[in-house]
Design a protein around this motif. Structure first.
Motif, short mmCIF file in Angstrom:
data_model
loop_
_atom_site.label_atom_id
_atom_site.label_comp_id
_atom_site.label_asym_id
_atom_site.label_seq_id
_atom_site.Cartn_x
_atom_site.Cartn_y
_atom_site.Cartn_z
N TRP A 698 0.86 -1.18 0.00
CA TRP A 698 0.00 0.00 0.00
C TRP A 698 0.90 1.24 0.00
O TRP A 698 1.82 1.35 0.82
CB TRP A 698 -0.90 0.02 1.24
CG TRP A 698 -1.99 -0.99 1.20
CD1 TRP A 698 -2.01 -2.19 1.83
CD2 TRP A 698 -3.22 -0.89 0.49
NE1 TRP A 698 -3.19 -2.87 1.55
CE2 TRP A 698 -3.96 -2.09 0.73
CE3 TRP A 698 -3.79 0.08 -0.33
CZ2 TRP A 698 -5.20 -2.32 0.18
CZ3 TRP A 698 -5.04 -0.15 -0.89
CH2 TRP A 698 -5.74 -1.33 -0.64
N GLN A 699 0.66 2.15 -0.92
CA GLN A 699 1.54 3.30 -1.08
C GLN A 699 1.41 4.31 0.06
O GLN A 699 2.27 5.17 0.22
CB GLN A 699 1.24 4.00 -2.42
CG GLN A 699 1.47 3.12 -3.64
CD GLN A 699 2.87 2.53 -3.67
OE1 GLN A 699 3.85 3.26 -3.66
NE2 GLN A 699 2.96 1.19 -3.67
N CYS A 700 0.34 4.22 0.83
CA CYS A 700 0.14 5.18 1.92
C CYS A 700 0.89 4.76 3.18
O CYS A 700 1.56 5.58 3.83
CB CYS A 700 -1.35 5.33 2.22
SG CYS A 700 -2.25 3.77 2.28
N CYS A 701 0.81 3.51 3.56
CA CYS A 701 1.42 3.06 4.83
C CYS A 701 2.50 2.01 4.62
O CYS A 701 3.08 1.52 5.60
CB CYS A 701 0.34 2.51 5.76
SG CYS A 701 -0.58 1.10 5.05
N ARG A 702 2.75 1.62 3.35
CA ARG A 702 3.77 0.65 2.98
C ARG A 702 3.50 -0.75 3.51
O ARG A 702 4.40 -1.60 3.55
CB ARG A 702 5.17 1.10 3.43
CG ARG A 702 5.55 2.51 3.04
CD ARG A 702 5.31 2.80 1.57
NE ARG A 702 6.06 1.90 0.70
CZ ARG A 702 5.96 1.87 -0.63
NH1 ARG A 702 5.09 2.70 -1.22
NH2 ARG A 702 6.68 1.05 -1.34
N SER A 703 2.29 -1.01 3.98
CA SER A 703 1.95 -2.35 4.43
C SER A 703 1.92 -3.29 3.22
O SER A 703 1.37 -2.95 2.17
CB SER A 703 0.59 -2.34 5.12
OG SER A 703 0.22 -3.65 5.50
N GLN A 704 2.50 -4.48 3.36
CA GLN A 704 2.64 -5.38 2.22
C GLN A 704 1.46 -6.33 2.03
O GLN A 704 1.35 -6.98 1.00
CB GLN A 704 3.93 -6.19 2.37
CG GLN A 704 5.18 -5.32 2.33
CD GLN A 704 6.46 -6.13 2.41
OE1 GLN A 704 6.42 -7.37 2.53
NE2 GLN A 704 7.60 -5.46 2.36
N PRO A 709 -5.51 -3.81 7.44
CA PRO A 709 -6.49 -2.77 7.83
C PRO A 709 -6.03 -1.40 7.37
O PRO A 709 -4.83 -1.13 7.22
CB PRO A 709 -6.51 -2.87 9.36
CG PRO A 709 -5.96 -4.22 9.67
CD PRO A 709 -4.98 -4.55 8.59
N GLY A 710 -7.00 -0.51 7.16
CA GLY A 710 -6.68 0.84 6.69
C GLY A 710 -5.83 1.60 7.69
O GLY A 710 -5.80 1.30 8.88
#
Length: 841
Positions: A698-704, A709-710
């Motif tokens: 995810w480009q916002c939080c870098r979660s892979q 969760p958001g």
């Protein structure tokens, strides 16, 4: 608004584009004969609305009105007139630009504005953040010189280029009488808010011995003539770069400020075009700019409670709501916020029943019932427009669309017939349309909103009680609203009721006028049992003969009985699929196929109370259908996600749907409609991702994890009736503004009450208080005192700065006895006393 916040601003426009005159010139042959024009509305450089195209006239009458909330900050409101030439090319005729600070000069009144040339070098928007400082440097030979350090930090609000984000870069120049040094930043890709963070050094002064190799000589006193010039450009690669704006800052500003850091609005090149614009024509506009500063909810509680008690006040004329309608009698829009507030708190029916009973007491003849512009009729008019919006869409929109798209000639007035018209064919066309509209109305009772039925039932009961000997008054009390003020008006002006996107053409407008007149007559004919001899126009007399055989009277009475009966029924209005919004958008492909490209394509987006769907074109079969019950979140998308503005996402059980709206107003409307229609879904998310999932993260939080969760809380949606999307604080703020601006009238009404009953002073002439409804002077006087005291206190809250506002709130809550004592023991008004206490503390 939370109790800790000082408030926030909400603003909107009510715009009427009237007409243009003497348009031109437009380049090209036969420009006057082929001038088909239209007008657009832009916030800064972003188009948000456009009128329909007006055929072949240099003085077109557009006659269109637009209302919209302003979803973002803006600098300028602009109107552009374009001409469609051959091959549907659009050429600019001229523009009217009004800066935000100047809107108050024109608000609420009609003005003729001269059109000015549309110069690409003057079409700028946005601002740039600069930091400047002077550094002293010692050269190799030991002399002392000065370097100017310029840091260009960022820009905000640059315009879209061809509907997309630009590729901006900046040039920074030190300009003087004998020099011009220019340096350039790197190009930032696909953004309207670039962060440059680049620093440039310029030599300002140096010793003459050090300047032998230089082609300029700068003495220290010349600093008065130097300036920094920053130009913003859009990189076009193979084509010529597009100018985005400039700003100039004199270097002498650093004499008093060693480090200068500030935002600068971008300006046109050379301060814009100076050419004459008298020959381009002019545009008649009516602008109403509405800006509400909404304070925390606690500030409105006393006034709101006073208004909500109105239905219980005896007599009703002594209530706060009735007093508001009385003092703002000449302002039709003044009643709307009060109606919305009463509707939200389920207090409308008892209030309107009380004011209707008061009006009936003063009505002498049954055939004039509810025919005036009274408080009761204005309240019911506004209620029907708010509550009956979906009812109109279900009942009339399909027929109105057919009438506007088929465009059959229906003129039956012999004076207005054109050469070659067949009056019998026209009469048959008109009769067919009227039958469809009339049948749609009289068969729609099951879709009538329950609230409207409650009001009609109350009106019917009150009318029968007032005129028991008249058998028709029970019907005329209802038909005077549902036919004359609701259906007939919507047929006449479908654009005003959101049934059509634009006002109809003159020929279609004439057809709708004839249909509206017929519907009015059929409605009152059925309720009052009128005779054909009462019709004034001969052609209408002949036309109505055909309707007697259809038993229209019985159909009208049956319909009025059904929508005003005592039988409790559930409305089916929301059970049918009601189109809440539709329009063209850009949708990103969801990659359903293994090899499918995830590019953006134009699609027709449509949302009803049941489902969200998109189609290849309007009227085509749906390519995808999403049940609104499966929508988990509707949120804005970061611009950086796809380097596109005005994007939002619909999160549902499958992959998110990414959509780009045409402009900021459209995006705001989509978010509002989709948020409201899915507000009560059980599976709504608490958090969301404001960016997209790409390259394994995810480009916002870098979660892979794709299922992570958001990282940002979802926007809370106020749980309210879908048809009654009402912000109570904002409505109360508008009521406060109305009362505050009419304080003189409140004082006059209070004096009249005192003269009549309280102080027993010398009686005034009757005309001194004949403008007000005063049945019970003492009760009215008490309400007025509460209103005026509340206005004085709230007026002071409204204009204090945040820190002062918090201090006053604390003083009022902590020291109420002290404040009351000071107000009663001094001659100062409430506002002055509170200001005095704040200053002392």
């Amino acid at each position: 608004c939370s109790p800790e916040d000082p408030g926030f601003n909400l603003s909107g426009f009510d715009l009427v584009i009237g007409e243009a005159k003497n348009l031109g010139p437009v380049s090209g042959p036969n420009r006057q004969r082929d001038l088909c024009t239209f007008c657009t509305i832009s916030l800064d450089q972003e188009e948000v609305f456009r009128t329909k195209v007006f055929d072949k006239s240099v003085s077109p009458f557009y006659g269109e009105d637009f209302y919209f909330e302003i979803p973002r900050p803006f600098q300028c409101l602009s109107f552009y007139v374009y001409a469609k030439i051959v091959f549907q090319r659009e050429l600019s005729v001229g523009k009217v630009s009004i800066r935000k600070d100047d809107l108050c000069k024109y608000s609420g009144k009609e003005h003729w504005f001269s059109l000015h040339p549309v110069d690409p070098n003057s079409e700028v928007q946005g601002k740039v953040h600069l930091e400047m400082r002077l550094n002293e440097v010692i050269t190799e030979n030991g002399s002392v010189g000065q370097h100017l350090v310029v840091r260009i930090i960022e820009c905000q609000g640059l315009p879209l280029i061809s509907g997309q984000n630009c590729d901006p870069y900046a040039t920074v120049s030190l300009v003087g009488p004998a020099r011009s040094d220019q340096k350039k930043t790197k190009v930032k890709k696909k953004t309207s808010n670039p962060h440059f963070e680049e620093t440039f050094f310029f030599e300002v002064t140096r010793s003459s011995s050090y300047s032998k190799k230089s082609n300029f000589q700068v003495e220290e006193e010349d600093i008065e003539k130097l300036e920094i010039k920053v130009d913003l450009w859009n990189n076009e690669n193979l084509a010529q770069d597009v100018f985005l704006g400039e700003t100039r800052v004199p270097v002498k500003i650093l004499r008093n400020d060693h480090i200068h850091k500030a935002w600068y609005l971008l300006q046109p090149k050379g301060n814009g075009s100076k050419s004459k614009s008298d020959d381009l024509g002019s545009l008649r506009l009516k602008l109403t700019y509405i800006e509400d500063t909404v304070l925390p909810s606690a500030c409105y509680t006393p006034l709101c409670n006073l208004l909500l008690k109105s239905p219980d006040v005896k007599p009703i004329s002594a209530s706060a709501a009735h007093i508001l309608g009385d003092i703002c009698r000449e302002r039709y829009e003044a009643v709307l916020p009060m109606v919305r507030l009463l509707l939200h708190h389920n207090r409308f029916v008892p209030f309107v029943s009380a004011v209707a009973a008061l009006e009936l007491d003063n009505t002498q003849e049954a055939n004039t019932i509810f025919r005036g512009n009274s408080l009761a009729t204005r309240c019911i008019d506004d209620m029907m427009k708010i509550v009956g919006k979906n009812y109109l869409a279900v009942t009339l929109k399909p027929v109105i669309d057919e009438i506007c798209e088929s465009n059959k000639t229906c003129e039956i007035d012999p004076i207005k017939l054109k050469e070659g018209d067949n009056v019998e064919v026209n009469k048959e066309n008109l009769q067919g349309y009227v039958q469809k509209v009339f049948s749609s109305i009289t068969q729609s009772s099951s879709s009538c909103p329950p609230l409207m039925c409650d009001v009609f039932r109350s009106l019917r009961h009150l009318a029968c009680k007032r005129f028991p000997a008249d058998p028709h008054v029970q019907y005329s009390a209802v038909s005077s609203f549902v036919f004359l003020r609701f259906f007939a008006v919507a047929v006449l002006s479908p654009h005003s009721f959101q049934l059509r996107s634009h006002h109809p053409d003159p020929e279609i407008s004439r057809t709708l006028t004839l249909i509206s007149k017929t519907i009015q007559t059929l409605g009152s004919w059925g309720s009052l049992s009128k005779k054909l001899s009462s019709f004034k126009e001969t052609y209408m007399y002949d036309f109505f003969k055909s309707f007697q055989e259809e038993k229209c009277i019985e159909k009208v009475k049956k319909f009025l009985d059904e929508i005003s009966s005592n039988v409790s029924k559930e409305s089916s209005g929301l059970e049918d699929a009601v189109v809440l919004k539709e329009g063209e958008v850009q949708k990103r492909g969801q990659g359903r196929k293994r090899l499918g490209k995830k590019n953006f394509k134009k699609r027709w987006l449509r949302v009803t109370n049941r489902e969200l769907s998109y189609h290849k074109h309007k009227g085509k079969e749906a390519l995808c259908i999403i049940n609104v019950k499966n929508i988990q979140a509707v949120e804005k998308l970061d611009e950086s996600a796809f380097n596109r503005k005005n994007m939002f996402q619909v999160v549902h059980s499958e992959k998110p749907l990414y959509v780009q709206a045409g402009n900021c107003v459209e995006a705001s409307e989509w978010l509002e409609v989709l948020g409201q229609v899915s507000r009560c879904n059980e599976g709504r998310l608490a958090t969301f991702h404001p960016s997209n999932y790409t390259s394994g993260a995810w480009q916002c939080c870098r979660s892979q994890s794709n299922n992570a969760p958001g990282c940002k809380p979802c926007t809370s949606v106020v749980v309210a009736n879908l048809q009654l999307d009402i912000d109570c604080d904002r409505e109360t703020e508008r009521i406060f503004s109305l009362l505050s601006s009419n304080d003189t009238k409140l004082q006059n009404m209070e004096d009249a009450c005192a003269s009549m009953a309280v102080y027993q002073g010398p009686q005034r002439e009757q005309e001194d208080y004949s403008k007000f409804t005063i049945q019970e002077p003492k009760e009215t006087f008490q309400t007025l005192k509460q209103l005026r005291n509340g206005i004085i206190m709230q007026k002071h809250f409204k204009y204090l700065e945040h820190s002062k506002w918090k201090m006053i709130r604390y003083l009022v809550s902590a020291f109420p006895i002290l404040i009351s004592y000071m107000i009663s023991s001094t001659s100062m008004c409430n506002s002055c006393t509170i200001t005095f206490i704040a200053c002392r503390f």
